[in-house]
Write a protein that holds these residues in place. Structure first.
Motif, PDB file in Angstrom:
ATOM      1  N   ALA A 198      20.087  -0.231 -47.565  1.00  0.00           N
ATOM      2  CA  ALA A 198      18.932  -0.366 -48.461  1.00  0.00           C
ATOM      3  C   ALA A 198      19.264  -1.229 -49.669  1.00  0.00           C
ATOM      4  CB  ALA A 198      18.467   1.015 -48.906  1.00  0.00           C
ATOM      5  N   ALA A 199      20.473  -1.055 -50.220  1.00  0.00           N
ATOM      6  CA  ALA A 199      20.881  -1.852 -51.381  1.00  0.00           C
ATOM      7  C   ALA A 199      21.033  -3.323 -51.011  1.00  0.00           C
ATOM      8  CB  ALA A 199      22.184  -1.304 -51.954  1.00  0.00           C
ATOM      9  N   VAL A 200      21.630  -3.594 -49.861  1.00  0.00           N
ATOM     10  CA  VAL A 200      21.825  -4.976 -49.432  1.00  0.00           C
ATOM     11  C   VAL A 200      20.479  -5.646 -49.169  1.00  0.00           C
ATOM     12  CG1 VAL A 200      22.767  -6.442 -47.605  1.00  0.00           C
ATOM     13  CG2 VAL A 200      24.134  -4.567 -48.525  1.00  0.00           C
ATOM     14  N   ALA A 201      19.564  -4.945 -48.514  1.00  0.00           N
ATOM     15  CA  ALA A 201      18.242  -5.503 -48.252  1.00  0.00           C
ATOM     16  C   ALA A 201      17.533  -5.860 -49.560  1.00  0.00           C
ATOM     17  CB  ALA A 201      17.404  -4.507 -47.447  1.00  0.00           C
ATOM     18  N   HIS A 202      17.675  -5.000 -50.569  1.00  0.00           N
ATOM     19  CA  HIS A 202      17.055  -5.253 -51.879  1.00  0.00           C
ATOM     20  C   HIS A 202      17.668  -6.499 -52.515  1.00  0.00           C
ATOM     21  CE1 HIS A 202      16.075  -4.517 -56.161  1.00  0.00           C
ATOM     22  NE2 HIS A 202      15.065  -3.796 -55.714  1.00  0.00           N
ATOM     23  N   ALA A 203      18.984  -6.646 -52.421  1.00  0.00           N
ATOM     24  CA  ALA A 203      19.654  -7.810 -53.005  1.00  0.00           C
ATOM     25  C   ALA A 203      19.245  -9.099 -52.304  1.00  0.00           C
ATOM     26  CB  ALA A 203      21.171  -7.622 -52.922  1.00  0.00           C
ATOM     27  N   LEU A 204      19.200  -9.080 -50.982  1.00  0.00           N
ATOM     28  CA  LEU A 204      18.808 -10.285 -50.238  1.00  0.00           C
ATOM     29  C   LEU A 204      17.365 -10.680 -50.553  1.00  0.00           C
ATOM     30  CD1 LEU A 204      20.472  -9.487 -46.800  1.00  0.00           C
ATOM     31  CD2 LEU A 204      21.115 -11.339 -48.360  1.00  0.00           C
ATOM     32  N   ALA A 205      16.488  -9.684 -50.693  1.00  0.00           N
ATOM     33  CA  ALA A 205      15.091  -9.977 -51.026  1.00  0.00           C
ATOM     34  C   ALA A 205      14.977 -10.624 -52.403  1.00  0.00           C
ATOM     35  CB  ALA A 205      14.259  -8.698 -50.972  1.00  0.00           C
ATOM     36  N   ALA A 206      15.950 -10.341 -53.288  1.00  0.00           N
ATOM     37  CA  ALA A 206      15.967 -10.938 -54.629  1.00  0.00           C
ATOM     38  C   ALA A 206      16.660 -12.295 -54.654  1.00  0.00           C
ATOM     39  CB  ALA A 206      16.649  -9.984 -55.610  1.00  0.00           C
ATOM     40  N   GLY A 207      17.103 -12.770 -53.479  1.00  0.00           N
ATOM     41  CA  GLY A 207      17.764 -14.065 -53.408  1.00  0.00           C
ATOM     42  C   GLY A 207      19.205 -14.059 -53.876  1.00  0.00           C
ATOM     43  N   LEU A 208      19.849 -12.896 -53.825  1.00  0.00           N
ATOM     44  CA  LEU A 208      21.233 -12.760 -54.278  1.00  0.00           C
ATOM     45  C   LEU A 208      22.203 -12.790 -53.093  1.00  0.00           C
ATOM     46  CD1 LEU A 208      20.689  -9.860 -56.847  1.00  0.00           C
ATOM     47  CD2 LEU A 208      20.706 -12.321 -57.297  1.00  0.00           C
ATOM     48  N   LEU A 209      23.463 -13.083 -53.392  1.00  0.00           N
ATOM     49  CA  LEU A 209      24.526 -13.063 -52.395  1.00  0.00           C
ATOM     50  C   LEU A 209      25.230 -11.715 -52.465  1.00  0.00           C
ATOM     51  CD1 LEU A 209      26.476 -14.425 -50.342  1.00  0.00           C
ATOM     52  CD2 LEU A 209      27.821 -15.206 -52.324  1.00  0.00           C
ATOM     53  N   PRO A 210      25.066 -10.843 -51.467  1.00  0.00           N
ATOM     54  CA  PRO A 210      25.735  -9.536 -51.507  1.00  0.00           C
ATOM     55  C   PRO A 210      27.244  -9.666 -51.319  1.00  0.00           C
ATOM     56  CG  PRO A 210      23.821  -9.502 -50.042  1.00  0.00           C
ATOM     57  CD  PRO A 210      24.137 -10.940 -50.330  1.00  0.00           C
ATOM     58  N   GLN A 211      27.984  -8.988 -52.167  1.00  0.00           N
ATOM     59  CA  GLN A 211      29.449  -8.940 -52.085  1.00  0.00           C
ATOM     60  C   GLN A 211      29.884  -7.488 -51.925  1.00  0.00           C
ATOM     61  OE1 GLN A 211      32.544 -11.050 -54.750  1.00  0.00           O
ATOM     62  NE2 GLN A 211      32.251  -9.067 -55.753  1.00  0.00           N
ATOM     63  N   TRP A 212      30.839  -7.259 -51.015  1.00  0.00           N
ATOM     64  CA  TRP A 212      31.395  -5.922 -50.794  1.00  0.00           C
ATOM     65  C   TRP A 212      32.897  -6.019 -51.028  1.00  0.00           C
ATOM     66  CZ3 TRP A 212      28.180  -2.024 -48.268  1.00  0.00           C
ATOM     67  CH2 TRP A 212      28.834  -0.793 -48.074  1.00  0.00           C
ATOM     68  N   ARG A 213      33.380  -5.326 -52.042  1.00  0.00           N
ATOM     69  CA  ARG A 213      34.814  -5.330 -52.370  1.00  0.00           C
ATOM     70  C   ARG A 213      35.365  -3.940 -52.081  1.00  0.00           C
ATOM     71  NH1 ARG A 213      36.160  -6.760 -58.431  1.00  0.00           N
ATOM     72  NH2 ARG A 213      35.116  -4.767 -58.727  1.00  0.00           N
ATOM     73  N   ALA A 214      36.424  -3.867 -51.277  1.00  0.00           N
ATOM     74  CA  ALA A 214      36.924  -2.555 -50.861  1.00  0.00           C
ATOM     75  C   ALA A 214      38.422  -2.588 -50.623  1.00  0.00           C
ATOM     76  CB  ALA A 214      36.219  -2.098 -49.581  1.00  0.00           C
ATOM     77  N   THR A 215      39.073  -1.476 -50.972  1.00  0.00           N
ATOM     78  CA  THR A 215      40.485  -1.307 -50.671  1.00  0.00           C
ATOM     79  C   THR A 215      40.708  -0.324 -49.525  1.00  0.00           C
ATOM     80  OG1 THR A 215      40.703   0.473 -52.306  1.00  0.00           O
ATOM     81  CG2 THR A 215      41.139  -1.781 -53.069  1.00  0.00           C
ATOM     82  N   ARG A 216      39.693   0.442 -49.168  1.00  0.00           N
ATOM     83  CA  ARG A 216      39.853   1.497 -48.177  1.00  0.00           C
ATOM     84  C   ARG A 216      39.251   1.098 -46.837  1.00  0.00           C
ATOM     85  NH1 ARG A 216      38.590   6.859 -51.889  1.00  0.00           N
ATOM     86  NH2 ARG A 216      40.199   6.407 -53.461  1.00  0.00           N
ATOM     87  N   ALA A 217      39.921   1.535 -45.778  1.00  0.00           N
ATOM     88  CA  ALA A 217      39.481   1.159 -44.431  1.00  0.00           C
ATOM     89  C   ALA A 217      38.077   1.661 -44.133  1.00  0.00           C
ATOM     90  CB  ALA A 217      40.471   1.693 -43.397  1.00  0.00           C
TER      91      ALA A 217
END
Length: 240
Positions: A198-217
């Motif tokens: 849901a968060a990613v869909a909202h970001a894409l609809a706003a014309g943003l580039l979604p970034q996911w930063r993670a250290t855990r598998a």
């Protein structure tokens, strides 16, 4: 030169965050620049970001630049894309990461239908989000950084309590840094995928580039299930 729009967008984001002119080397290797105001790392630290097989590094002083150059010179060009190799040649008192950096385009996004789950929204900073962070503990809450979001939070409630939430913080360069957190007792049931979607869909609809930063598998698996592609890593080092 890279032609993948996703990689180009990610590189442009981090080049801007360096806050001084810098570019990812087109044929691999690393470019080191002095930037006391760098957004790649905490103030006074060394910031390393690798994307698409090449690296930019920001350092606070010329003296630190010499130390970093000396360390990186011991690596083959291809090894700068290996976070373990880079971490091992930078003498640091403290380190943050390495964290995988993943991105998704509108075309590559794999949305998740909530199914029987009931999702809702609350504003960023809502007291229910604070209670979720408390239930998760300091380490997990710090990893998720849900308290930093600027978007609405997309939540799942059970028994009147928020047990999973996701949102994003808008970064310079029109990026959306996605943050997801699930209560410990509710994990393993796909709630992070639903709220994260849901968060990613909202970001894409706003014309943003979604970034996911993670250290855990586990977090990296959630990102992959939503269509994110890992392009590199971020590492911060405090050099004595």
């Amino acid at each position: 030169m890279p032609t993948d729009p996703l990689l180009l967008g990610a590189r442009a984001l981090w080049e801007g965050l360096a806050r001084v002119p810098v570019s990812f080397p087109p044929t691999g290797g690393a470019e080191v620049v002095v930037s006391p105001e760098s957004g790649l790392c905490p103030a006074g630290w060394v910031g390393v970001v690798a994307l698409g097989g090449s690296v930019i590094v920001t350092v606070p002083t010329e003296r630190t630049a010499a130390i970093v150059h000396e360390g990186l010179a011991r690596l083959p060009v291809a090894a700068v894309a290996d976070p373990t190799a880079v971490r091992d040649v930078l003498p640091g008192a403290r380190r943050l990461g390495p964290a995988a950096l993943a991105y998704v385009s509108r075309a590559g996004f794999l949305p998740v239908e909530p199914g029987a789950l009931s999702t809702g929204q609350v504003p960023c900073g809502h007291p229910e989000l604070l209670r979720l962070e408390e239930s998760a503990g300091d380490e997990d809450a710090g990893e998720a950084a849900l308290g930093d979001i600027t978007s609405p939070a997309f939540v799942i409630r059970e028994h009147g309590q928020v047990v999973a939430a996701a949102g994003y913080r808008t970064w310079p360069g029109r990026a959306a840094h996605v943050c997801v957190l699930t209560a410990p007792a509710a994990r393993g049931r796909g709630l992070a995928r639903v709220t994260g979607s849901a968060a990613v869909a909202h970001a894409l609809a706003a014309g943003l580039l979604p970034q996911w930063r993670a250290t855990r598998a586990a977090s990296r698996r959630v990102a992959a299930s939503l269509g994110f592609t890992e392009l590199g890593y971020q590492l911060s080092v405090e050099i004595e």
